[in-house]
Structure formats: structure tokens, C-alpha cells
Design an enzyme around this catalytic site. Structure first.
Site, mmCIF file in Angstrom:
data_model
loop_
_atom_site.group_PDB
_atom_site.id
_atom_site.type_symbol
_atom_site.label_atom_id
_atom_site.label_comp_id
_atom_site.label_asym_id
_atom_site.label_seq_id
_atom_site.Cartn_x
_atom_site.Cartn_y
_atom_site.Cartn_z
ATOM 1 N N TRP A 155 0.598 -1.246 -0.149
ATOM 2 C CA TRP A 155 -0.339 0.011 -0.673
ATOM 3 C C TRP A 155 1.063 1.932 0.749
ATOM 4 O O TRP A 155 0.057 2.306 -0.431
ATOM 5 C CB TRP A 155 -1.030 -0.015 1.240
ATOM 6 C CG TRP A 155 -0.192 -0.369 2.723
ATOM 7 C CD1 TRP A 155 -0.169 -1.158 3.080
ATOM 8 C CD2 TRP A 155 0.544 0.339 3.191
ATOM 9 N NE1 TRP A 155 0.954 -1.274 3.798
ATOM 10 C CE2 TRP A 155 1.174 -0.214 3.634
ATOM 11 C CE3 TRP A 155 0.685 2.154 3.261
ATOM 12 C CZ2 TRP A 155 1.593 0.904 5.609
ATOM 13 C CZ3 TRP A 155 1.446 2.941 4.277
ATOM 14 C CH2 TRP A 155 1.597 1.545 4.903
ATOM 15 N N ASN A 156 1.663 0.872 0.793
ATOM 16 C CA ASN A 156 3.089 2.643 0.832
ATOM 17 C C ASN A 156 3.785 2.676 -0.681
ATOM 18 O O ASN A 156 4.065 2.012 -1.400
ATOM 19 C CB ASN A 156 4.007 2.435 1.779
ATOM 20 C CG ASN A 156 4.686 1.179 1.622
ATOM 21 O OD1 ASN A 156 4.562 0.441 0.733
ATOM 22 N ND2 ASN A 156 6.142 1.511 1.424
ATOM 23 N N LYS A 179 -1.353 -5.633 -9.281
ATOM 24 C CA LYS A 179 -2.327 -6.368 -8.387
ATOM 25 C C LYS A 179 -2.117 -4.557 -7.509
ATOM 26 O O LYS A 179 -0.801 -4.911 -6.592
ATOM 27 C CB LYS A 179 -2.314 -7.354 -7.903
ATOM 28 C CG LYS A 179 -3.138 -7.443 -6.480
ATOM 29 C CD LYS A 179 -3.206 -8.770 -5.413
ATOM 30 C CE LYS A 179 -3.612 -8.406 -4.192
ATOM 31 N NZ LYS A 179 -3.933 -7.060 -3.967
ATOM 32 N N GLY A 232 6.671 -6.749 -1.025
ATOM 33 C CA GLY A 232 5.875 -6.296 -0.295
ATOM 34 C C GLY A 232 6.812 -6.951 1.546
ATOM 35 O O GLY A 232 7.804 -7.047 1.522
ATOM 36 N N GLY A 233 5.568 -7.441 1.900
ATOM 37 C CA GLY A 233 6.410 -7.993 3.272
ATOM 38 C C GLY A 233 7.253 -9.438 3.007
ATOM 39 O O GLY A 233 6.385 -9.718 2.022
ATOM 40 N N GLU A 254 10.912 -6.818 -3.993
ATOM 41 C CA GLU A 254 11.331 -6.548 -2.849
ATOM 42 C C GLU A 254 10.600 -6.154 -1.687
ATOM 43 O O GLU A 254 9.811 -6.020 -1.861
ATOM 44 C CB GLU A 254 10.822 -4.990 -3.878
ATOM 45 C CG GLU A 254 11.896 -5.297 -5.008
ATOM 46 C CD GLU A 254 13.311 -4.895 -5.036
ATOM 47 O OE1 GLU A 254 14.095 -4.005 -3.577
ATOM 48 O OE2 GLU A 254 14.099 -5.118 -6.032
ATOM 49 N N LEU A 255 11.900 -6.139 -0.291
ATOM 50 C CA LEU A 255 10.686 -7.055 1.058
ATOM 51 C C LEU A 255 11.449 -6.079 1.828
ATOM 52 O O LEU A 255 11.623 -4.907 0.773
ATOM 53 C CB LEU A 255 11.050 -8.394 1.462
ATOM 54 C CG LEU A 255 11.282 -9.296 -0.147
ATOM 55 C CD1 LEU A 255 11.981 -10.168 0.314
ATOM 56 C CD2 LEU A 255 9.714 -8.774 -0.557
ATOM 57 N N CYS A 288 10.235 1.357 3.043
ATOM 58 C CA CYS A 288 11.233 -0.117 3.229
ATOM 59 C C CYS A 288 12.041 0.289 3.438
ATOM 60 O O CYS A 288 13.070 -0.461 4.039
ATOM 61 C CB CYS A 288 11.150 -0.623 1.900
ATOM 62 S SG CYS A 288 11.616 0.064 0.004
ATOM 63 N N GLU A 387 11.223 -5.259 11.768
ATOM 64 C CA GLU A 387 10.774 -3.724 10.995
ATOM 65 C C GLU A 387 9.836 -3.414 11.402
ATOM 66 O O GLU A 387 8.730 -4.211 11.355
ATOM 67 C CB GLU A 387 10.463 -4.603 9.694
ATOM 68 C CG GLU A 387 10.053 -3.313 8.397
ATOM 69 C CD GLU A 387 9.892 -3.427 7.153
ATOM 70 O OE1 GLU A 387 9.076 -4.473 6.891
ATOM 71 O OE2 GLU A 387 9.596 -2.828 6.374
HETATM 72 P P1 NAD Z 1 2.513 -7.421 1.964
HETATM 73 O O1 NAD Z 1 3.715 -8.132 1.708
HETATM 74 O O2 NAD Z 1 0.866 -7.619 3.314
HETATM 75 O O3 NAD Z 1 1.500 -7.290 0.623
HETATM 76 C C1 NAD Z 1 1.952 -7.069 -0.126
HETATM 77 C C2 NAD Z 1 0.873 -7.135 -1.496
HETATM 78 O O4 NAD Z 1 1.083 -8.778 -1.278
HETATM 79 C C3 NAD Z 1 -0.373 -6.472 -1.082
HETATM 80 O O5 NAD Z 1 -0.730 -6.587 -2.505
HETATM 81 C C4 NAD Z 1 -1.330 -7.747 -0.629
HETATM 82 O O6 NAD Z 1 -2.720 -7.958 -0.710
HETATM 83 C C5 NAD Z 1 -0.503 -9.008 -1.482
HETATM 84 N N1 NAD Z 1 -0.307 -10.324 -1.159
HETATM 85 C C6 NAD Z 1 -1.052 -10.638 0.219
HETATM 86 N N2 NAD Z 1 -1.159 -12.499 0.661
HETATM 87 C C7 NAD Z 1 -0.948 -12.421 -0.889
HETATM 88 C C8 NAD Z 1 -0.618 -14.034 -1.470
HETATM 89 N N3 NAD Z 1 -1.117 -14.714 -0.451
HETATM 90 N N4 NAD Z 1 -0.084 -14.040 -2.524
HETATM 91 C C9 NAD Z 1 -0.028 -12.899 -3.090
HETATM 92 N N5 NAD Z 1 -0.447 -11.671 -2.930
HETATM 93 C C10 NAD Z 1 -0.405 -11.922 -2.081
HETATM 94 O O7 NAD Z 1 3.536 -5.904 2.450
HETATM 95 P P2 NAD Z 1 2.069 -4.706 2.881
HETATM 96 O O8 NAD Z 1 1.205 -4.681 4.920
HETATM 97 O O9 NAD Z 1 1.059 -3.943 2.305
HETATM 98 O O10 NAD Z 1 3.808 -3.445 3.026
HETATM 99 C C11 NAD Z 1 4.402 -3.103 3.652
HETATM 100 C C12 NAD Z 1 6.050 -4.717 3.628
HETATM 101 O O11 NAD Z 1 6.185 -4.169 1.264
HETATM 102 C C13 NAD Z 1 7.068 -3.932 4.144
HETATM 103 O O12 NAD Z 1 6.890 -5.042 4.662
HETATM 104 C C14 NAD Z 1 7.536 -3.092 3.514
HETATM 105 O O13 NAD Z 1 8.525 -3.132 4.136
HETATM 106 C C15 NAD Z 1 7.085 -3.538 1.892
HETATM 107 N N6 NAD Z 1 8.356 -2.645 1.221
HETATM 108 C C16 NAD Z 1 9.227 -2.959 0.143
HETATM 109 C C17 NAD Z 1 9.840 -2.367 -0.460
HETATM 110 C C18 NAD Z 1 10.920 -2.166 -1.416
HETATM 111 O O14 NAD Z 1 11.165 -1.790 -2.577
HETATM 112 N N7 NAD Z 1 10.848 -2.930 -0.163
HETATM 113 C C19 NAD Z 1 9.208 -1.263 -0.639
HETATM 114 C C20 NAD Z 1 7.644 -0.828 -0.303
HETATM 115 C C21 NAD Z 1 7.055 -1.833 0.817
#
Ligand code: NAD
Length: 495
Positions: A155-156, A179, A232-233, A254-255, A288, A387
Site C-alpha cells: 500500500w505504501n 495488483k 511487500g513483506g 523487493e521486501l 521500506c 521491521e
Molecule cells: P504485504 O506483504 O502484506 O502485501 C503486499 C501485497 O501482497 C499486497 O498487494 C497484498 O494483497 C499481496 N498479498 C498478500 N498475500 C498474498 C498472497 N498469498 N499471494 C500474493 N499476493 C499476496 O505488505 P504490506 O503490509 O502491504 O506492505 C508493507 C511491506 O512492504 C513492508 O514489509 C515493506 O518493507 C515492504 N516494502 C518493500 C519495498 C521495497 O522496495 N523493498 C517498498 C515498499 C514496501
């Protein structure tokens, strides 16, 4: 007072059409803690339609027969449209995620540059002629688009994180199903209108939102997907990798991070303090690359802490839509709960509260958390180990280079690091030793389409941004051409 009606004009974008989706959900305004809009939730059937549209569009002459230059022009046009519509996209992102308008305006204005950069690169990405070791052969390498890309973002900074996926994917000639997160999807759903206006053929870009389990899983596991680009995470990333076990999609991740910022006694402390504040309190720490662990040389620890505490207390907390606001709310109630619980556990584990440590007075309705600084004995304190994705800075003292390198690298993450020193030779020594995908020296949080972005260890696999990132959306085809007119003589000897 009557509850205001929810805005209800957001749609999924599938195969060039705006559609309602099979289900819907309410999106929260984090500054007010109230739903403000109804969003479509893509079901497994919606995802399947989007992937099939992208698969059809990949081979369709309307896209497949465009030259790289023509694809580049479409991307450049998209960049221009993003620039022209940046103010309204920024307002939507601020409303839906609580990120302050100052940041969303600046960031989205810059997102346009990513599309322009990849647009310019589209026809400069070359194959190769190979000097093969056989006299009567020519060999060359074609770089072909890899296929349908599933791009998944958190979301960010959704527009920004989408640009580093869509830009190289479309420059390479792929088609995409993107997505948006189920939290704060409004700006990406609005961005779909710009994709449409730019003139990409139907199905080349599809934009969905929905929940991880149904929408995200169906998308990343789909047998017609060849490439997954995920941000994502780390725990979600493991699901994504498992999802790709059947389609064997090439996957980049990218986590998160727990990035160290290192301040030596010889640094300009005032300048370093401003960078530390920007590194952890910008976007309320929901970045992140947040510089969430500060390592400060023991001899200047008290002095730097005093400067930082003063700056943290002066941060103007407020309505994210107000241009004067410097820190807004967190994006989701679960973020807030996680931060509250981790700060409490850290205090119990012996961390000392320097400033903040709770919800700021006067902001009880929204998801606000005060800029917080905790002095910690080491990396084992929960706030320094995990984190948090929130405005919480863990400060740890060090003595000497070897000590700080060991402490900074003592993390499963390795996304970014900052080094503040006036000693250039020392800076170079640290650059070599720090386990991080990005090292900033006497600055923090600078990004550019030209510079790759990504991490070591649990911070991910692969890099986004930079010219090389297009390579990850292609695969090579090795071509052999026999140039001799002589018939092949001996069928049992390969030459
Ligand atoms: P999240 O991992 O909960 O969700 C990310 C995305 O994955 C969402 O669109 C979500 O709907 C989707 N998702 C969830 N379950 C899934 C599944 N089983 N299969 C496929 N897709 C699925 O992350 P969040 O809480 O929205 O965002 C925060 C995280 O993102 C933090 O850990 C942050 O550090 C990371 N982040 C990393 C970067 C980078 O470039 N390294 C940039 C921004 C954010």
C-alpha cells in the site's frame, strides 16, 4: 450528523474496460479512522479474465508488432499524463493511505520521470552478435519479452512501486496484470484511466485490487503468468514463491528492511540529524528504506540524541491533506497495533524512551503515533530487531568501525544503509563491508530511475530501476545460422 456517502466510482481495469468486480470492500481514511470509499475486490474469476486478456494481448499484433520505439512513445506519453494528473493522484493517495500531501505530490511528480526514463530506454536495449568459434556459422542473441507479468505492490507508494515494474516490463514488450494493495488502492485505480488515455492496446495493462489470499494468490499462481514482480513483506513473499511452484515464473522480490544509519563523531551532526529525521519520520516511518536503526559513536551519543529529540518534538503532526503537515497517520489499524505492542515490549526489555512512545494528544480519531525515539542496548531489543514500518527510531551506541560494521550487519535484512562521516577513506571502507543493496554517504533516501534499488538477504531478490532492470523482463533466444552452401556431410558429427 449523517454519515457521508462512500465514494463508489472506482473500477477494475480489465482488457481495456472499467468493470465493477464481483465483490467490493470499504477503504479507510486513516486520518479520520472512517471508511470513505467503496473499492471493487477482484475475485479469482476477475483475475483469470485479466490474465487471459494479458496473454491474448501479448501475441496480438496491436502490441506485438509495435516497434520498441513505438512502445517507448506510449510510455513517454503515460509519463506526461502522470505529470499532468499528479495533483489529483496525490490527493487520492493522501486520502486513501494518510501519507502527507507534501510527499505524495513530490513523489508522484517524480513517478512521471520513471515512465519517461523507461520510455527512452525501450529502443536502446540491444541483443548481441556472438563471435562464435565455428567458421561457417553466425550466432546472435535476441532479447524477447518474457510474457505476462504479475506485478504485486503493497500500500505504501503504490504508484512509485508500480512504475519500477510497469516501466521496464512494457519497454521490453511484456503485458502486465498489476495488483494494487487492498489498503489504499485508490491512486492505482485512478492511474488506470491514464493508461487507457495513453493508448495502450486493450489487455496490455490490467489493474486490479483485491485481497492477498484470493486475488494475489490466483494471480501469482496463474499458469499463464511467466514473471512475478513482488513488493511487500517477507512473509507474504514466501507465499508468493510457493504460489509460483507450478508456473515456474521468474520472480523478483523487493521486501522490507531494518536499515542502519551510522553517525561518526566527525560528522556534521546537525546535517546528519536532519537526514536521520527524514529517514525515519518521513511517511511516518512507513517506508521500506526507513533508517530505523541509528548507530551513533559513543562520544557524540548524548549530543545527537538531544538534537534528534528536539527535532522529533517539533514535527508538525496533522491532517495529511494540509500542506503544512510534516507527519500524518499510519495507514492501517493493524500497523498501529503492531507498533504499540512492539514499543511496549521494547520498554519491558530495557529500552529507554527518549521521546514519543504513544498516540499524540488531540489525534485520537485517526491512526496517529507520535515520532518516537528509543535508546537501546543492542539489536536484540524488539524495536531494533523487527521491521516496524512506523515512526520509531532505535538508537544504539558504538565504538569504532569494526564494532559498528558488526552491529549494522547483525540483521537478517540488508536493504539500505547510511553513513555520516567527514572521513572519505573511512566511508569507502564501510561501503565495502556493509551488507546492503544501497549505501548512502552523507545523505539518505535519495532515489532515481537511473539507479537500481533492492536488497540483500531477507530484503529481497533482484533489483528494480536502472537500465539493467529491463533485462529481468526478457529472456534470450540464441540463434544459429549456418553460412556454408556445402551440404551437411556427416550427420553424426555436429559442428
Ligand atoms: P504485504 O506483504 O502484506 O502485501 C503486499 C501485497 O501482497 C499486497 O498487494 C497484498 O494483497 C499481496 N498479498 C498478500 N498475500 C498474498 C498472497 N498469498 N499471494 C500474493 N499476493 C499476496 O505488505 P504490506 O503490509 O502491504 O506492505 C508493507 C511491506 O512492504 C513492508 O514489509 C515493506 O518493507 C515492504 N516494502 C518493500 C519495498 C521495497 O522496495 N523493498 C517498498 C515498499 C514496501
Amino acid at each position: 450528523m449523517a454519515t457521508p456517502a462512500l465514494r463508489d466510482d472506482f473500477r477494475l481495469y480489465i482488457d481495456g474496460a472499467f468493470v465493477a468486480g464481483e465483490a467490493s470492500f470499504e477503504s479507510l481514511d486513516p486520518a479520520r479512522g472512517m471508511p470513505w470509499a467503496r473499492m471493487p475486490a477482484a475475485s479469482a474469476a476477475d483475475v483469470d479474465r485479466a490474465v487471459r486478456a494479458a496473454h491474448r494481448a501479448f501475441d496480438d499484433s496491436a502490441w506485438a508488432e509495435l516497434t520498441a520505439t513505438q512502445r517507448g512513445r506510449l510510455l513517454t506519453r503515460l509519463g506526461d499524463l502522470v505529470a499532468a494528473h499528479a495533483p489529483e493522484l496525490a490527493e487520492l493517495e493522501t486520502r486513501d493511505t494518510g501519507k502527507i500531501i507534501r510527499e505524495t505530490r513530490a513523489q508522484i511528480g517524480y513517478v512521471a520521470e520513471y515512465y519517461r526514463y523507461f520510455g527512452g530506454l525501450a529502443d536502446k536495449f540491444e541483443g548481441a552478435h556472438l563471435p562464435v568459434d565455428k567458421p561457417d556459422m553466425e550466432a546472435y542473441l535476441r532479447r524477447e519479452p518474457i510474457g505476462v507479468v504479475a506485478a504485486v505492490v503493497p500500500w505504501n507508494s503504490q504508484l512509485f512501486l508500480s512504475a519500477v515494474k510497469l516501466g521496464p516490463a512494457l519497454a521490453a514488450g511484456c503485458t502486465v496484470v498489476l495488483k494494487a494493495s487492498e489498503d489504499g488502492p485508490a491512486p492505482l485505480l485512478a492511474f488506470a484511466r491514464l493508461v487507457h488515455e495513453a493508448g495502450f492496446p486493450p489487455g496490455v495493462v490490467n489493474i486490479l485490487t483485491g485481497f492477498g489470499e484470493e486475488c494475489g494468490r490466483t494471480l501469482t499462481a496463474h499458469k499463464l503468468v511467466s514473471r512475478v514482480a513482488f513488493t511487500g513483506g517477507p512473509s507474504t513473499a514466501r507465499h508468493v514463491v510457493r504460489n509460483t511452484a507450478e508456473n515456474l515464473a521468474y520472480t523478483t522480490l523487493e521486501l522490507g528492511g531494518k536499515s542502519p544509519v551510522i553517525v561518526f563523531a566527525d560528522a556534521d551532526l546537525e546535517s546528519a540529524a536532519n537526514a536521520v529525521v527524514a529517514g525515519i519520520f518521513a511517511a511516518s516511518g512507513q517506508s521500506c528504506v526507513a533508517g530505523s536503526r541509528l548507530f551513533v559513536e559513543e562520544s557524540v551519543r548524548e549530543k545527537l540524541l538531544a538534537i534528534l529529540a528536539e527535532k522529533a518534538r517539533r514535527i508538525r503532526i496533522g491532517d495529511p491533506a494540509d500542506a503544512a503537515t510534516e507527519m500524518g497517520p499510519l495507514a492501517t489499524p493493524r500497523q498501529l497495533a503492531h507498533i504499540e505492542a512492539t514499543v511496549a515490549a521494547s520498554l519491558e526489555a530495557g529500552a529507554a524512551l527518549v521521546t514519543g512512545g504513544g498516540r499524540p494528544a488531540g489525534f485520537e480519531d485517526g491512526l496517529y503515533y507520535a515520532p518516537t525515539i528509543l535508546a537501546c542496548a543492542g539489536n536484540e531489543v524488539p524495536c531494533a530487531a523487527q521491521e516496524l514500518f512506523g515512526p520509531v527510531l532505535s538508537v544504539i551506541a558504538f565504538e569504532g568501525e569494526a564494532d559498528v560494521v558488526a552491529k549494522a550487519n547483525d540483521s537478517p535484512f540488508g536493504l539500505a544503509a547510511g553513513v555520516f562521516t567527514s572521513n572519505l577513506t573511512r566511508a569507502h571502507r564501510l561501503i565495502r563491508k556493509l551488507r546492503a543493496g544501497i549505501v548512502w554517504v552523507n545523505t539518505y533516501r535519495a532515489v532515481s530511475p537511473i539507479v537500481p534499488f533492492g536488497g540483500y538477504g531477507q530484503s529481497g531478490l533482484g533489483r528494480e530501476g536502472g537500465a539493467e532492470s529491463i533485462r529481468d523482463y526478457t529472456r534470450t533466444k540464441s540463434v544459429w545460422i549456418r553460412t556454408s552452401d556445402e551440404p551437411i556431410a556427416d550427420p553424426f558429427v555436429m559442428r
